[in-house]
Design an enzyme around this catalytic site. Structure first.
Site, PDB file in Angstrom:
ATOM      1  N   GLY A  97       0.822  -1.211   0.000  1.00 33.31           N
ATOM      2  CA  GLY A  97       0.000   0.000   0.000  1.00 33.31           C
ATOM      3  C   GLY A  97       0.855   1.260   0.000  1.00 33.31           C
ATOM      4  O   GLY A  97       2.090   1.205  -0.030  1.00 33.31           O
ATOM      5  N   GLU A 108      -8.252  -2.246   6.118  1.00 34.91           N
ATOM      6  CA  GLU A 108      -9.155  -1.450   5.289  1.00 34.91           C
ATOM      7  C   GLU A 108      -9.121  -0.052   5.896  1.00 34.91           C
ATOM      8  O   GLU A 108      -9.132   0.084   7.118  1.00 34.91           O
ATOM      9  CB  GLU A 108     -10.575  -2.022   5.354  1.00 34.91           C
ATOM     10  CG  GLU A 108     -10.692  -3.459   4.840  1.00 34.91           C
ATOM     11  CD  GLU A 108     -10.651  -3.548   3.313  1.00 34.91           C
ATOM     12  OE1 GLU A 108     -10.664  -2.494   2.638  1.00 34.91           O
ATOM     13  OE2 GLU A 108     -10.612  -4.675   2.798  1.00 34.91           O
ATOM     14  N   TYR A 164     -14.365   2.178  11.548  1.00 35.78           N
ATOM     15  CA  TYR A 164     -12.930   2.211  11.264  1.00 35.78           C
ATOM     16  C   TYR A 164     -12.125   2.525  12.534  1.00 35.78           C
ATOM     17  O   TYR A 164     -11.151   1.835  12.868  1.00 35.78           O
ATOM     18  CB  TYR A 164     -12.646   3.261  10.175  1.00 35.78           C
ATOM     19  CG  TYR A 164     -11.179   3.511   9.980  1.00 35.78           C
ATOM     20  CD1 TYR A 164     -10.385   2.595   9.296  1.00 35.78           C
ATOM     21  CD2 TYR A 164     -10.568   4.651  10.494  1.00 35.78           C
ATOM     22  CE1 TYR A 164      -9.028   2.804   9.139  1.00 35.78           C
ATOM     23  CE2 TYR A 164      -9.214   4.868  10.342  1.00 35.78           C
ATOM     24  CZ  TYR A 164      -8.451   3.945   9.663  1.00 35.78           C
ATOM     25  OH  TYR A 164      -7.108   4.154   9.516  1.00 35.78           O
TER      26      TYR A 164
HETATM   27  C1  UD1 Z   1      -7.785   9.340   7.009  1.00 35.70           C
HETATM   28  C2  UD1 Z   1      -7.412   7.951   6.616  1.00 35.70           C
HETATM   29  C3  UD1 Z   1      -7.393   7.027   7.771  1.00 35.70           C
HETATM   30  C4  UD1 Z   1      -6.408   7.573   8.747  1.00 35.70           C
HETATM   31  C5  UD1 Z   1      -6.816   8.972   9.105  1.00 35.70           C
HETATM   32  C6  UD1 Z   1      -5.800   9.564   9.970  1.00 35.70           C
HETATM   33  C7  UD1 Z   1      -7.904   7.287   4.428  1.00 35.70           C
HETATM   34  C8  UD1 Z   1      -8.883   6.619   3.563  1.00 35.70           C
HETATM   35  N1  UD1 Z   1      -8.316   7.440   5.660  1.00 35.70           N
HETATM   36  O1  UD1 Z   1      -9.135   9.416   7.520  1.00 35.70           O
HETATM   37  O2  UD1 Z   1      -6.970   5.746   7.375  1.00 35.70           O
HETATM   38  O3  UD1 Z   1      -6.401   6.767   9.879  1.00 35.70           O
HETATM   39  O4  UD1 Z   1      -6.876   9.768   7.936  1.00 35.70           O
HETATM   40  O5  UD1 Z   1      -6.055  10.892  10.095  1.00 35.70           O
HETATM   41  O6  UD1 Z   1      -6.821   7.661   4.022  1.00 35.70           O
HETATM   42  N2  UD1 Z   1     -13.379  15.072   2.661  1.00 35.70           N
HETATM   43  C9  UD1 Z   1     -13.974  15.940   1.764  1.00 35.70           C
HETATM   44  N3  UD1 Z   1     -14.152  15.516   0.493  1.00 35.70           N
HETATM   45  C10 UD1 Z   1     -13.800  14.266   0.060  1.00 35.70           C
HETATM   46  C11 UD1 Z   1     -13.214  13.387   0.991  1.00 35.70           C
HETATM   47  C12 UD1 Z   1     -13.022  13.816   2.293  1.00 35.70           C
HETATM   48  O7  UD1 Z   1     -14.319  17.064   2.106  1.00 35.70           O
HETATM   49  O8  UD1 Z   1     -13.995  13.967  -1.121  1.00 35.70           O
HETATM   50  C13 UD1 Z   1     -13.173  15.538   4.049  1.00 35.70           C
HETATM   51  C14 UD1 Z   1     -13.765  14.596   5.076  1.00 35.70           C
HETATM   52  O9  UD1 Z   1     -15.126  14.828   5.276  1.00 35.70           O
HETATM   53  C15 UD1 Z   1     -12.911  14.924   6.296  1.00 35.70           C
HETATM   54  C16 UD1 Z   1     -11.554  15.303   5.688  1.00 35.70           C
HETATM   55  O10 UD1 Z   1     -11.792  15.596   4.332  1.00 35.70           O
HETATM   56  O11 UD1 Z   1     -13.451  16.035   6.956  1.00 35.70           O
HETATM   57  C17 UD1 Z   1     -10.516  14.215   5.774  1.00 35.70           C
HETATM   58  O12 UD1 Z   1     -11.072  13.021   5.225  1.00 35.70           O
HETATM   59  P1  UD1 Z   1     -10.161  11.740   4.881  1.00 35.70           P
HETATM   60  O13 UD1 Z   1      -9.032  12.108   4.013  1.00 35.70           O
HETATM   61  O14 UD1 Z   1     -11.078  10.660   4.450  1.00 35.70           O
HETATM   62  O15 UD1 Z   1      -9.457  11.459   6.259  1.00 35.70           O
HETATM   63  P2  UD1 Z   1      -9.894  10.842   7.584  1.00 35.70           P
HETATM   64  O16 UD1 Z   1     -11.324  10.535   7.672  1.00 35.70           O
HETATM   65  O17 UD1 Z   1      -9.303  11.804   8.558  1.00 35.70           O
END
Ligand code: UD1
Length: 372
Positions: free
Chosen positions: A12, A82, A182
């Site tokens: 990964g 995951e 998660y």
């Molecule tokens: C991510 C990781 C998780 C890790 C964590 C540590 C992934 C899939 N998840 O989760 O494994 O443990 O960081 O901090 O890498 N957002 C948007 N638009 C999008 C996608 C996300 O606005 O299209 C926002 C989300 O709502 C959130 C923020 O961006 O507020 C961060 O989201 P994301 O990157 O999924 O991170 P985590 O949920 O913090």
């Protein structure tokens, strides 16, 4: 003395960075990875995994594959998991099976063949909401997001008098508050490691990672980290979708800094039995990183769509206190965010395709009422 390190889930995004760093310093690396389609497409050997790495394709829940993989290794870095917060809220059985049962299978094998140390990738998500300070100066530990009653209700958590609370750096002593499947599985992985390793004469270490980013992140995976999702959207000429109002804050850490943290966690005697926050030390809003990335990718014209809805399981703010990692591990994040984005943009530009599955994923969450 060179060691032999097993990295579970080592094909990964984070695993390959750790493998490169270990190979660069002369260690032997074995990877056990299932190469799932959601992350790897139909690739047989992922790009960026050094040739010197022994790649074994197998499932972390397969006791035989795991027992063979741990044979003859000095230490294990456990990354097989995951990783999507949103997806974990409906693929519950898969998340629990891979993350928790997978970790149990790993330890079942390690009981037979103990190693010196096991370092597990935990997550900032175990904290739930981070620490907050109220207008009265008092720090609050157990902040919970209120459900929004009206469309114009504030997104930030509020104090008893309805005033917004301000996020402050969260240290490792904050009690966990598990807000997603998660997060629950990551906490179980971390606790299994810290409980079982010493029971069998091994050392356990947990790294609570913030949002890792960098070249090599799975662009076609709609549940990957937000920067890779935004990069893939911009690359395809469509605007990113920002959940909530975009002012939620995170700490984005370049993957090479994360890799250095794993090396320190493997080596430092003091780390045995401990957990450490790993981030960059700089927090930013999702809106801000969207704008900076669009600029770095030459698409400032693609103004993000603000969804005005939250994803179930998401927390509002959480930013790390890195004091313990600095003092005990000697962790020094070195990568500059602007340089990191420039490098990410150049890498994305060189990719032929990034299948945009974000709409699909959003429909999936919508259909189940997990975005509101
Ligand atoms: C991510 C990781 C998780 C890790 C964590 C540590 C992934 C899939 N998840 O989760 O494994 O443990 O960081 O901090 O890498 N957002 C948007 N638009 C999008 C996608 C996300 O606005 O299209 C926002 C989300 O709502 C959130 C923020 O961006 O507020 C961060 O989201 P994301 O990157 O999924 O991170 P985590 O949920 O913090």
């Amino acid at each position: 003395m060179p060691q032999t390190i097993l990295i579970t889930g080592g094909a990964g995004f984070i695993g390959r960075a750790v493998a490169r760093a270990l190979v660069a310093r002369g260690d032997r690396v074995r990877v056990l990875d299932r190469l799932i389609e959601q992350v790897h497409g139909d690739r047989v050997r992922p790009e960026g995994l050094p040739d010197a790495v022994e790649l074994r394709i197998g499932d972390i829940r397969d006791g035989r594959a795991v027992a063979e993989a741990v044979a003859g290794v000095d230490a294990v870095i456990h990354l097989a998991a995951e990783v999507g917060v949103g997806q974990s809220m409906y693929d519950v059985d898969r998340y629990v099976a891979v993350n928790d049962h997978g970790t149990a299978v790993l330890f079942q094998a390690l009981i037979e063949r103990p190693v010196r140390r096991v370092v597990v990738a935990s997550s900032m998500s175990v904290y739930g909401e981070g620490l907050y300070r109220g207008a009265d100066g008092r720090v609050r530990e157990q902040v919970v997001r209120q459900p929004r009653s009206r469309p114009d209700a504030p997104w930030d958590p509020l104090d008893e008098e309805g005033r917004p609370l301000v996020p402050v750096p969260t240290p490792e002593w904050k009690r966990p508050a598990l807000a997603s499947v998660y997060a629950l599985t990551k906490y179980a992985q971390e606790r299994l490691t810290l409980m079982l390793a010493p029971a069998y004469g091994m050392e356990g270490v947990g790294l609570r990672l913030w949002n890792a980013y960098g070249p090599g992140q799975a662009l076609s995976n709609p549940y990957t980290g937000v920067l890779a999702i935004f990069a893939s959207r911009l690359h395809n000429g469509v605007p990113p979708v920002i959940f909530e109002d975009g002012h939620q804050r995170r700490d984005f850490v370049q993957v090479d800094d994360v890799a250095q943290a794993f090396l320190l966690a493997l080596d430092r005697p003091k780390a045995a039995g401990q957990v450490y926050n790993i981030g960059s030390g700089e927090d930013r809003s999702v809106r801000e990183v969207a704008a900076l990335l669009a600029r770095a990718m030459g698409r400032p014209d693609l103004t993000p769509e603000i969804a005005g809805k939250a994803r179930a399981g998401d927390i509002r703010h959480c930013i790390p206190d890195l004091t313990k990692a600095r003092d005990e591990l000697g962790y020094r994040p070195a990568r500059d965010f602007t340089d990191g984005l420039t490098e990410l943009a150049a890498w994305v530009a060189a990719q032929e395709e990034a299948r945009d599955r974000v709409e699909e994923a959003r429909r999936e969450l919508d259909r189940r009422g997990l975005v509101a």
